[in-house]
Structures are given as structure tokens and as C-alpha cells.
Design a protein around this motif. Structure first.
Motif, PDB file in Angstrom:
ATOM      1  N   PRO A 386       0.833  -1.214   0.000  1.00  0.00           N
ATOM      2  CA  PRO A 386       0.000   0.000   0.000  1.00  0.00           C
ATOM      3  C   PRO A 386       0.868   1.265   0.000  1.00  0.00           C
ATOM      4  N   ASP A 387       0.271   2.373  -0.423  1.00  0.00           N
ATOM      5  CA  ASP A 387       0.894   3.691  -0.272  1.00  0.00           C
ATOM      6  C   ASP A 387       0.297   4.426   0.925  1.00  0.00           C
ATOM      7  N   ILE A 388      -1.018   4.332   1.056  1.00  0.00           N
ATOM      8  CA  ILE A 388      -1.719   5.054   2.119  1.00  0.00           C
ATOM      9  C   ILE A 388      -2.615   4.079   2.869  1.00  0.00           C
ATOM     10  N   ILE A 389      -2.520   4.093   4.201  1.00  0.00           N
ATOM     11  CA  ILE A 389      -3.261   3.164   5.056  1.00  0.00           C
ATOM     12  C   ILE A 389      -4.115   3.964   6.028  1.00  0.00           C
ATOM     13  N   MET A 390      -5.352   3.535   6.203  1.00  0.00           N
ATOM     14  CA  MET A 390      -6.175   4.102   7.266  1.00  0.00           C
ATOM     15  C   MET A 390      -6.499   3.013   8.277  1.00  0.00           C
ATOM     16  N   VAL A 391      -6.168   3.269   9.533  1.00  0.00           N
ATOM     17  CA  VAL A 391      -6.514   2.360  10.628  1.00  0.00           C
ATOM     18  C   VAL A 391      -7.650   3.018  11.399  1.00  0.00           C
ATOM     19  N   GLY A 392      -8.811   2.365  11.454  1.00  0.00           N
ATOM     20  CA  GLY A 392      -9.983   2.991  12.065  1.00  0.00           C
ATOM     21  C   GLY A 392      -9.721   3.545  13.452  1.00  0.00           C
ATOM     22  N   GLU A 393      -8.971   2.818  14.271  1.00  0.00           N
ATOM     23  CA  GLU A 393      -8.683   3.286  15.625  1.00  0.00           C
ATOM     24  C   GLU A 393      -7.460   2.561  16.175  1.00  0.00           C
ATOM     25  N   ILE A 394      -6.581   3.300  16.837  1.00  0.00           N
ATOM     26  CA  ILE A 394      -5.458   2.688  17.553  1.00  0.00           C
ATOM     27  C   ILE A 394      -5.908   2.475  18.986  1.00  0.00           C
ATOM     28  N   ARG A 395      -6.097   1.209  19.359  1.00  0.00           N
ATOM     29  CA  ARG A 395      -6.641   0.866  20.677  1.00  0.00           C
ATOM     30  C   ARG A 395      -5.598   0.296  21.630  1.00  0.00           C
ATOM     31  N   ASP A 396      -4.487  -0.186  21.105  1.00  0.00           N
ATOM     32  CA  ASP A 396      -3.515  -0.871  21.966  1.00  0.00           C
ATOM     33  C   ASP A 396      -2.111  -0.616  21.463  1.00  0.00           C
ATOM     34  N   GLY A 397      -1.155  -0.990  22.295  1.00  0.00           N
ATOM     35  CA  GLY A 397       0.242  -0.754  21.974  1.00  0.00           C
ATOM     36  C   GLY A 397       0.705  -1.496  20.740  1.00  0.00           C
ATOM     37  N   GLU A 398       0.196  -2.710  20.515  1.00  0.00           N
ATOM     38  CA  GLU A 398       0.623  -3.502  19.360  1.00  0.00           C
ATOM     39  C   GLU A 398       0.234  -2.809  18.058  1.00  0.00           C
ATOM     40  N   HIS A 411       5.173   4.667   4.422  1.00  0.00           N
ATOM     41  CA  HIS A 411       3.725   4.713   4.217  1.00  0.00           C
ATOM     42  C   HIS A 411       3.131   5.935   4.928  1.00  0.00           C
ATOM     43  N   LEU A 412       2.046   6.451   4.368  1.00  0.00           N
ATOM     44  CA  LEU A 412       1.252   7.463   5.062  1.00  0.00           C
ATOM     45  C   LEU A 412       0.141   6.735   5.804  1.00  0.00           C
ATOM     46  N   VAL A 413       0.065   6.943   7.126  1.00  0.00           N
ATOM     47  CA  VAL A 413      -0.918   6.251   7.960  1.00  0.00           C
ATOM     48  C   VAL A 413      -1.858   7.287   8.580  1.00  0.00           C
ATOM     49  N   LEU A 414      -3.151   7.088   8.389  1.00  0.00           N
ATOM     50  CA  LEU A 414      -4.174   7.926   9.016  1.00  0.00           C
ATOM     51  C   LEU A 414      -4.912   7.068  10.039  1.00  0.00           C
ATOM     52  N   SER A 415      -5.130   7.611  11.233  1.00  0.00           N
ATOM     53  CA  SER A 415      -5.829   6.829  12.245  1.00  0.00           C
ATOM     54  C   SER A 415      -6.479   7.752  13.264  1.00  0.00           C
ATOM     55  N   SER A 416      -7.266   7.156  14.170  1.00  0.00           N
ATOM     56  CA  SER A 416      -7.926   7.912  15.239  1.00  0.00           C
ATOM     57  C   SER A 416      -7.472   7.381  16.584  1.00  0.00           C
ATOM     58  N   LEU A 417      -7.647   8.240  17.603  1.00  0.00           N
ATOM     59  CA  LEU A 417      -7.210   7.912  18.951  1.00  0.00           C
ATOM     60  C   LEU A 417      -8.172   8.593  19.915  1.00  0.00           C
ATOM     61  N   ARG A 428      -0.530   9.688  25.200  1.00  0.00           N
ATOM     62  CA  ARG A 428      -1.211   8.394  25.082  1.00  0.00           C
ATOM     63  C   ARG A 428      -0.330   7.380  24.370  1.00  0.00           C
ATOM     64  N   LEU A 429       0.344   7.810  23.299  1.00  0.00           N
ATOM     65  CA  LEU A 429       1.252   6.900  22.592  1.00  0.00           C
ATOM     66  C   LEU A 429       2.401   6.458  23.485  1.00  0.00           C
ATOM     67  N   LEU A 430       2.918   7.400  24.286  1.00  0.00           N
ATOM     68  CA  LEU A 430       3.983   7.033  25.230  1.00  0.00           C
ATOM     69  C   LEU A 430       3.478   6.008  26.247  1.00  0.00           C
ATOM     70  N   ASP A 431       2.239   6.196  26.726  1.00  0.00           N
ATOM     71  CA  ASP A 431       1.649   5.251  27.677  1.00  0.00           C
ATOM     72  C   ASP A 431       1.480   3.863  27.044  1.00  0.00           C
ATOM     73  N   MET A 432       1.296   3.807  25.720  1.00  0.00           N
ATOM     74  CA  MET A 432       1.127   2.539  25.022  1.00  0.00           C
ATOM     75  C   MET A 432       2.469   1.839  24.784  1.00  0.00           C
ATOM     76  N   GLY A 433       3.548   2.493  25.176  1.00  0.00           N
ATOM     77  CA  GLY A 433       4.860   1.857  25.050  1.00  0.00           C
ATOM     78  C   GLY A 433       5.644   2.261  23.820  1.00  0.00           C
ATOM     79  N   ILE A 434       5.211   3.275  23.096  1.00  0.00           N
ATOM     80  CA  ILE A 434       5.946   3.730  21.912  1.00  0.00           C
ATOM     81  C   ILE A 434       7.175   4.515  22.354  1.00  0.00           C
ATOM     82  N   GLU A 435       8.322   4.209  21.782  1.00  0.00           N
ATOM     83  CA  GLU A 435       9.559   4.904  22.122  1.00  0.00           C
ATOM     84  C   GLU A 435       9.489   6.356  21.647  1.00  0.00           C
TER      85      GLU A 435
END
Length: 571
Positions: A386-398, A411-417, A428-435
């Protein structure tokens, strides 16, 4: 009151404010429609509505106008005409005086209707004029909605003794919920919700009553309740329509209904949960016949929309749209995809559920029962080039980790939080474990939003803000001092709320080099807000702009932003 007797219809329409003198003069000289009456010609030209002409004619003929909001309607008069007849002729019985039925009519010059109604009730008719919107509102008040009338009628036909009880009653319930009258009742409840532009229907059981509520423009409105003893039949009918197990009443269930209404195709998500007095049911309505909203229709001002487009047109990175449930995040993501779509790129989405089918875009629906989650689906999407991805919602760290690494690989990623404001998305991303270094490298922008109700155009009035309101505005009081604001009085069209429709208020953080450096140190959201781009406008400030433009009210902006922080750079 100004006297209109012996005046021409056109002059009366001008006096009532339905048409300007200039437009009236142009209509008088227009050649087309010479065979029509003047009022009919004005309607044909689209200069006035038929109800405006009826109002003017009623005044010209000296027919009394009644204000139905506070008018005492007698039960004796209501019993003279069945609700179906009164609705068909657009009338409301008011009182019986001297063997004459006083009748409010939307068109009191319809003499055939007068003759028919006189024959039906056996009384002479005394005509009054009432505005159609007021008439419809009074009709609902005194006769009830069609669904309420049907529920009461069915409640009398099906008594408590007729309803099965106990665990062995499932077969009997199956038979009852296939009765045409009950099928029509549930269909009518859904149809009236669609006609009222409701987003959800809530069916709530309590000890002595069953409540039905419609969520319209984000606010719940209670409807006339069906008889309590119809609760098992109504809920079982909804469960059968959603292909749920009606024998299972003690665990939550989720289902789906496809409902066809006049001029609408509605997709309904059904959720049931057990409560102390029976199952509570929520139906979420999605009108598939509505066209996809464009970015320009969401309520962004020109500058913010330009900045937002600059983010979504980047070749790679992450854009996050944040806000609580029901704040329009998915609508914004769809509008963004529609804005940047080109056949030369591969677009794939993963959603829960797919709410609108986008032309030319591959859309995948989450299916937890079969092991398809956002995380597993996103991994598979990456193998689809893909070139562009939409993730309906980021719910967890994985899911967050895979989305971040997707952006790193081009990739260009569009998502909601789910966060209350744009700055909180980083914490919130830091709380999910993202460096921190991964987040600082990939996130390009965060848009936070809410939906505010728009003022109803039919009943908007102006006012000057009081000293108490200016005091409540605090540091923003100078913006409103000496201005004229707008509010809705309430009318039948807007269900007496003063609002009709919704649009967004927004705040956008574009990640600058300074902010990237700050993010490496795991800053709190308060510090992020102090470091955001110059000219940053927060949610409440954007709402105030729309108040000054006459689009919404101060009270509405305060209501939807009470949980949003105020600090941040303004203008």
C-alpha cells in the motif's frame, strides 16, 4: 396588529416578510405562468413557499390565526376526529362551541377538506389558520407520534396475560414477534428515528416502564413510551431482525440490521446488554444513502484546512484524529481519504465497522471472532504494497507499534485515537509503550475535534451578551463585547431545541522541529501545548469563532469543550 384587509396577496407577503418588494416586482413582470394565480406563480418561481401563500390568503380573507403553543385544546374536540384523519387533512380540533367545531388548519381555504371533515364529525366547521410547523408540533403533543399511537393500540390488543413467561416461552415469543402489528410497530419506531435524523435509538427497560429515546444531533430525546408489558415482544423483535439469539437474555449480544426507508438505506448496528429489569438495546443508525462529506463541509476554516491538507499530502508519516466517541473522527478520516485519492496510489483501510464504501479504496473490516484484529489486519495490509493506510482506531500498543513502523518504512498512515485534545495524543502513545524517538520521527500532525450543534435557521433570533455572560468568557470577553449573537428560539422543525444539524470545531498540532526535540524527553501534555506551532487555535477558540459567525451558540461550545484544556497559543 397591522390590518391587511383588502390588500393584495403580494403586498401581504411583503408585510409578513416572506418576500422583498424587489423580488415581488420582478415576479409581477415575469411572463411565464400567466395562467396561474399570483400566489401560485410565486411558488413556481421559488420565491415563497406554499405555506407562506396560505398564511397570506388566510389574512386576506379575514380568517383568524391561532398560536397553538399555549392554546387550550379540549379532549372533547380531539375525540371528534381520529388521528389518521386529522393528519391526512393537516388539521387539529381545538374546541366545540355552539355546535361548531373550531378547527386549526394549515390551509383554511381548502373548502373540500372543510366539507369532508364536517361530514365526518357531524358538526359545522369554524376555520382558523395555524402555521404548518406549529400545527405538526401540536399534533404530536395531543395525538402522539404514529409509533406511540400504534404502541398504545397494540398494547390494548396484547395484554400481559397474552405474553409468555419462563424459559419455555421462546417458541411462543417467536410466534408473537411475527405478528404484522408488532412488526409494523418496530419498523415505525426505526422509521421515525430515520425521519428525525437520529443517530441512535435507545430502548431502556425500567421497573414500571419501557423508555424509547432518539439521539438527535448528539442529544437524547425521549419519545412517548410503549406499554411496559410489550417489552419482551419489542426487544425480541429487534433481536430477530438483527439475527440474535432471543433465548439468550443474560449475556451481551451484537448484531446487524439492513433497513430500507423511503429515500434512505440504513445500516443498523444492534447492541444488547442485560440489566436489572430486562435487556437494554441500542440501535446505531448509519444512513448509507447519504453522500460522502467533503473536507470543505466539515467546518474547518480556510487556514486550518490548508494546514490539514499539507499533512495528509505528505508522502509518509502519521496523522492522528482525536476526540471522544461520536465526535466525527471517522467522517474526517473518510473526507481526508476522498480529498487525496488518486488511482495512481494504493489505498487500504482496516475499520470496525466499515461505515461508508469509498470508491477505489480497498476496505477491510475487523472480525475478532475469526482472529482479525486491527493489529493482525495491519500486518497483512503491509504485504499488499500500500501507499496510504487508514486504521480505524489505535486501541492498543501492538497496533500503535505496527502503525509507527509502517510510517517509518515509507507509508502514510491515518488513524484515530481517543483523547480529549491534540496534545494528549502524544502522551497516550507514550503510555502505550511507543519509544519517544519513534513517535517524534513519524507523527506529522494531530487533529482534535468535537461536534457542535448548528442553530436552526428557521427560529434563529439575535441578542446582546449580558454582563454575566461576558464575565464567564473571561479573557475572551473582549471578542464579544458590543457584538450581536444568535440563538435558537425552538420550533417544530428542530424539536424545540433551537438547533438542527452539526459541524466540527477543531484544533491542529503540526509537529515542528522544536516539538520533535521536546518529544524526545517524554514531556507532559501541558508542556506540549506551550510548545505548539505559532497561531495555534484550541477547540474552544475555534468554537468562539463559529459563535461570532452566527453558526452556533456559546452554551453549545461550552457544553462540548468542558473537558478540553484551555491553554495554548491563541491569536
Amino acid at each position: 396588529m397591522v390590518s391587511f384587509m383588502n390588500q393584495r396577496v403580494g403586498d401581504i407577503l411583503v408585510e409578513l416578510g416572506y418576500i422583498t418588494p424587489d423580488r415581488l416586482d420582478k415576479a409581477a413582470t415575469a411572463g411565464d405562468g400567466a395562467h396561474l394565480r399570483f400566489g401560485e406563480r410565486l411558488c413556481q418561481l421559488g420565491l415563497v413557499r406554499e405555506e407562506d401563500v396560505a398564511h397570506a390568503l388566510a389574512i386576506q380573507y379575514g380568517i383568524r390565526q391561532v398560536n397553538l403553543k399555549d392554546y387550550p385544546v379540549s379532549m372533547e374536540a380531539l375525540q371528534c376526529l381520529p388521528a389518521e384523519i386529522a393528519q391526512r387533512y393537516r388539521v387539529l380540533p381545538l374546541a366545540i362551541r355552539d355546535n361548531r367545531l373550531e378547527l386549526a388548519m394549515a390551509d383554511p381555504l381548502d373548502l373540500r377538506a372543510v366539507e369532508d371533515l364536517s361530514a365526518i364529525c357531524g358538526l359545522e366547521i369554524s376555520r382558523c389558520y395555524a402555521r404548518p410547523a406549529d400545527l405538526a408540533d401540536a399534533f404530536r403533543q395531543h395525538y402522539g407520534t404514529s409509533a406511540a399511537r400504534m404502541a398504545n393500540s397494540l398494547g390494548g390488543q396484547v395484554t400481559q396475560a397474552d405474553l409468555p413467561e419462563g424459559d419455555d416461552a421462546v417458541g411462543q415469543l417467536h410466534e408473537l414477534v411475527r405478528e404484522p402489528s408488532l412488526i409494523n410497530l418496530v419498523n415505525l419506531i426505526i422509521l421515525e428515528a430515520v425521519q428525525d435524523r437520529a443517530s441512535d435509538i435507545h430502548i431502556e427497560p425500567f421497573e414500571r416502564e419501557l423508555r424509547v429515546k432518539y439521539r438527535i444531533d448528539g442529544v437524547l430525546h425521549e419519545c412517548a413510551p410503549p406499554p411496559k408489558h410489550l417489552q419482551p415482544a419489542i426487544i425480541s423483535r429487534v433481536k430477530i431482525m438483527a439475527q440474535l439469539n432471543i433465548a439468550e437474555r443474560f449475556v451481551p449480544q451484537d448484531g446487524h440490521i439492513e433497513f430500507t426507508a423511503p429515500n434512505a438505506r440504513v445500516d443498523i448496528r444492534v447492541s444488547t446488554v442485560p440489566t436489572a429489569f430486562g435487556e437494554s438495546v441500542v440501535l446505531r443508525l448509519l444512513d448509507k444513502s447519504n453522500t460522502l462529506r467533503r473536507l470543505a463541509d466539515l467546518g474547518m476554516d480556510e487556514r486550518l484546512q490548508g494546514e490539514f491538507e499539507a499533512v495528509i499530502r505528505r508522502p509518509h508519516g502519521i496523522l492522528l484524529v482525536t476526540g471522544p466517541t461520536g465526535s466525527g473522527k471517522t467522517t474526517t478520516l473518510y473526507a481526508a481519504l476522498h480529498q487525496i485519492y488518486t488511482p495512481g496510489k494504493k489505498f487500504i483501510t482496516i475499520e470496525d465497522p466499515v461505515e461508508f464504501h469509498l470508491q477505489g479504496i480497498n476496505q477491510m473490516q475487523v472480525n475478532p471472532r475469526r482472529g482479525l484484529s486491527f493489529a493482525t489486519g495491519l500486518r497483512s495490509i503491509l504485504r499488499q504494497d500500500p501507499d496510504i493506510i487508514m486504521v480505524g482506531e489505535i486501541r492498543d500498543g501492538e497496533t500503535a507499534d505496527i502503525a509507527i513502523r509502517s510510517a517509518l518504512t515509507g507509508h502514510l498512515v491515518l488513524s484515530s485515537l481517543h483523547t480529549n485534545d491534540s496534545a494528549s495524543a502524544f502522551t497516550r502513545l507514550l503510555d502505550m509503550g511507543i519509544e519517544p524517538y519513534l513517535m517524534a520521527t513519524t507523527v506529522e500532525g494531530v487533529l482534535a475535534q468535537r461536534l457542535v450543534r448548528q442553530l436552526c435557521r428557521r427560529c434563529t433570533e439575535t441578542y446582546e451578551p449580558s454582563a454575566q455572560v461576558l464575565e464567564q468568557l473571561g479573557e475572551h470577553a473582549a471578542l464579544f463585547a458590543g457584538t450581536t449573537l444568535h440563538r435558537g428560539r425552538g420550533c417544530q422543525e428542530c424539536h424545540e431545541t433551537g438547533y438542527r444539524g452539526r459541524l466540527g470545531i477543531f484544533e491542529l498540532i503540526r509537529v515542528s522541529d522544536n516539538l520533535r526535540d521536546l518529544l524526545m524527553n517524554r514531556p507532559p501534555s501541558s508542556q506540549i501545548r506551550r510548545t505548539v506551532n505559532h497561531g495555534f487555535v484550541n477547540l474552544r477558540q475555534d468554537g468562539y469563532r463559529k459563535v461570532l459567525a452566527g453558526v452556533t451558540s456559546l452554551e453549545e461550545v461550552w457544553r462540548v469543550t468542558e473537558d478540553a484544556p484551555e491553554n495554548g497559543h491563541g491569536e
